[in-house]
Design a protein around this motif. Structure first.
Motif, PDB file in Angstrom:
ATOM      1  N   TYR A   1       0.852  -1.183   0.000  1.00 56.07           N
ATOM      2  CA  TYR A   1       0.000   0.000   0.000  1.00 56.07           C
ATOM      3  C   TYR A   1       0.892   1.239   0.000  1.00 56.07           C
ATOM      4  N   LEU A   2       0.606   2.178  -0.882  1.00 57.47           N
ATOM      5  CA  LEU A   2       1.358   3.417  -0.968  1.00 57.47           C
ATOM      6  C   LEU A   2       0.501   4.541  -0.396  1.00 57.47           C
ATOM      7  N   SER A   3       1.038   5.251   0.599  1.00 54.31           N
ATOM      8  CA  SER A   3       0.332   6.351   1.247  1.00 54.31           C
ATOM      9  C   SER A   3       0.892   7.669   0.754  1.00 54.31           C
ATOM     10  N   PHE A   4       0.038   8.518   0.225  1.00 55.44           N
ATOM     11  CA  PHE A   4       0.443   9.825  -0.274  1.00 55.44           C
ATOM     12  C   PHE A   4      -0.179  10.906   0.598  1.00 55.44           C
ATOM     13  N   VAL A   5       0.674  11.706   1.250  1.00 52.35           N
ATOM     14  CA  VAL A   5       0.204  12.850   2.023  1.00 52.35           C
ATOM     15  C   VAL A   5      -0.019  13.980   1.035  1.00 52.35           C
ATOM     16  N   GLU A   6      -0.976  14.855   1.315  1.00 53.45           N
ATOM     17  CA  GLU A   6      -1.342  15.898   0.354  1.00 53.45           C
ATOM     18  C   GLU A   6      -0.186  16.811  -0.051  1.00 53.45           C
ATOM     19  N   SER A   7       0.811  16.969   0.809  1.00 51.81           N
ATOM     20  CA  SER A   7       1.878  17.922   0.511  1.00 51.81           C
ATOM     21  C   SER A   7       3.138  17.296  -0.103  1.00 51.81           C
ATOM     22  N   THR A   8       3.121  15.996  -0.401  1.00 52.79           N
ATOM     23  CA  THR A   8       4.322  15.348  -0.930  1.00 52.79           C
ATOM     24  C   THR A   8       3.976  14.373  -2.048  1.00 52.79           C
ATOM     25  N   ASP A   9       4.922  14.192  -2.955  1.00 57.41           N
ATOM     26  CA  ASP A   9       4.746  13.243  -4.055  1.00 57.41           C
ATOM     27  C   ASP A   9       5.397  11.898  -3.758  1.00 57.41           C
ATOM     28  N   THR A  10       6.221  11.833  -2.713  1.00 56.23           N
ATOM     29  CA  THR A  10       6.910  10.602  -2.354  1.00 56.23           C
ATOM     30  C   THR A  10       6.026   9.770  -1.435  1.00 56.23           C
ATOM     31  N   PRO A  11       5.693   8.533  -1.827  1.00 60.72           N
ATOM     32  CA  PRO A  11       4.788   7.724  -1.001  1.00 60.72           C
ATOM     33  C   PRO A  11       5.512   7.024   0.147  1.00 60.72           C
ATOM     34  N   PHE A  12       4.744   6.739   1.179  1.00 61.53           N
ATOM     35  CA  PHE A  12       5.198   5.867   2.253  1.00 61.53           C
ATOM     36  C   PHE A  12       4.695   4.474   1.903  1.00 61.53           C
ATOM     37  N   LYS A  13       5.539   3.456   2.046  1.00 60.45           N
ATOM     38  CA  LYS A  13       5.184   2.094   1.648  1.00 60.45           C
ATOM     39  C   LYS A  13       4.842   1.262   2.874  1.00 60.45           C
ATOM     40  N   SER A  14       3.736   0.501   2.789  1.00 63.11           N
ATOM     41  CA  SER A  14       3.280  -0.360   3.883  1.00 63.11           C
ATOM     42  C   SER A  14       2.808  -1.687   3.324  1.00 63.11           C
ATOM     43  N   VAL A  15       2.877  -2.723   4.151  1.00 63.19           N
ATOM     44  CA  VAL A  15       2.419  -4.043   3.737  1.00 63.19           C
ATOM     45  C   VAL A  15       0.921  -4.199   4.006  1.00 63.19           C
ATOM     46  N   LYS A  16       0.438  -3.592   5.099  1.00 63.05           N
ATOM     47  CA  LYS A  16      -0.972  -3.717   5.480  1.00 63.05           C
ATOM     48  C   LYS A  16      -1.680  -2.379   5.317  1.00 63.05           C
ATOM     49  N   LEU A  17      -2.986  -2.440   5.077  1.00 61.76           N
ATOM     50  CA  LEU A  17      -3.797  -1.237   4.963  1.00 61.76           C
ATOM     51  C   LEU A  17      -3.796  -0.467   6.282  1.00 61.76           C
ATOM     52  N   ASP A  18      -3.881  -1.166   7.410  1.00 62.98           N
ATOM     53  CA  ASP A  18      -3.866  -0.506   8.721  1.00 62.98           C
ATOM     54  C   ASP A  18      -2.580   0.284   8.930  1.00 62.98           C
ATOM     55  N   ASP A  19      -1.458  -0.265   8.511  1.00 66.35           N
ATOM     56  CA  ASP A  19      -0.182   0.436   8.638  1.00 66.35           C
ATOM     57  C   ASP A  19      -0.153   1.693   7.763  1.00 66.35           C
ATOM     58  N   ALA A  20      -0.744   1.605   6.589  1.00 66.60           N
ATOM     59  CA  ALA A  20      -0.806   2.761   5.689  1.00 66.60           C
ATOM     60  C   ALA A  20      -1.667   3.870   6.293  1.00 66.60           C
ATOM     61  N   ILE A  21      -2.782   3.493   6.911  1.00 60.46           N
ATOM     62  CA  ILE A  21      -3.651   4.468   7.577  1.00 60.46           C
ATOM     63  C   ILE A  21      -2.908   5.124   8.734  1.00 60.46           C
ATOM     64  N   ASN A  22      -2.230   4.324   9.542  1.00 54.93           N
ATOM     65  CA  ASN A  22      -1.473   4.866  10.674  1.00 54.93           C
ATOM     66  C   ASN A  22      -0.377   5.820  10.215  1.00 54.93           C
ATOM     67  N   GLU A  23       0.291   5.503   9.126  1.00 55.76           N
ATOM     68  CA  GLU A  23       1.344   6.376   8.601  1.00 55.76           C
ATOM     69  C   GLU A  23       0.773   7.727   8.188  1.00 55.76           C
ATOM     70  N   LEU A  24      -0.375   7.714   7.500  1.00 56.21           N
ATOM     71  CA  LEU A  24      -0.998   8.973   7.108  1.00 56.21           C
ATOM     72  C   LEU A  24      -1.402   9.795   8.323  1.00 56.21           C
ATOM     73  N   LEU A  25      -1.951   9.126   9.341  1.00 57.68           N
ATOM     74  CA  LEU A  25      -2.357   9.842  10.556  1.00 57.68           C
ATOM     75  C   LEU A  25      -1.153  10.430  11.292  1.00 57.68           C
ATOM     76  N   MET A  26      -0.055   9.689  11.350  1.00 55.57           N
ATOM     77  CA  MET A  26       1.150  10.211  11.999  1.00 55.57           C
ATOM     78  C   MET A  26       1.688  11.436  11.250  1.00 55.57           C
ATOM     79  N   GLN A  27       1.740  11.372   9.935  1.00 58.95           N
ATOM     80  CA  GLN A  27       2.220  12.502   9.150  1.00 58.95           C
ATOM     81  C   GLN A  27       1.289  13.707   9.286  1.00 58.95           C
ATOM     82  N   TYR A  28       0.003  13.456   9.314  1.00 58.22           N
ATOM     83  CA  TYR A  28      -0.991  14.521   9.478  1.00 58.22           C
ATOM     84  C   TYR A  28      -0.813  15.210  10.830  1.00 58.22           C
ATOM     85  N   ASN A  29      -0.676  14.422  11.896  1.00 59.15           N
ATOM     86  CA  ASN A  29      -0.487  14.987  13.235  1.00 59.15           C
ATOM     87  C   ASN A  29       0.839  15.724  13.341  1.00 59.15           C
TER      88      ASN A  29
END
Length: 73
Positions: A41-69
């Protein structure tokens, strides 16, 4: 004095055109997009073009929330 904690509602929306793509929203504010590519799963934050890579959907959601906070508080 510390601030009292308030609950925040986070929504994970399926994008109807693509079953492997999701958007994460904080009420009316867009947080980011999660796309499945292969077995990751590739997570894209609104302000960056470089994705964060995760194996699970839950991990991708957590990564987006951490970056948002990190960037919005």
């Amino acid at each position: 004095m510390s601030k009292s904690k308030k609950a925040v509602e986070i929504n994970l929306k399926d994008i109807s055109d693509d079953p492997e793509k999701y958007e994460l929203w904080d009420g009316k504010k867009y947080i980011g997009t999660i796309t499945k590519e292969g077995d990751r799963y590739l997570s894209f934050v609104e302000s960056t073009d470089t994705p964060f890579k995760s194996v699970k959907l839950d991990d991708a959601i957590n990564e987006l929330l951490m970056q948002y906070n990190l960037h919005n508080h």
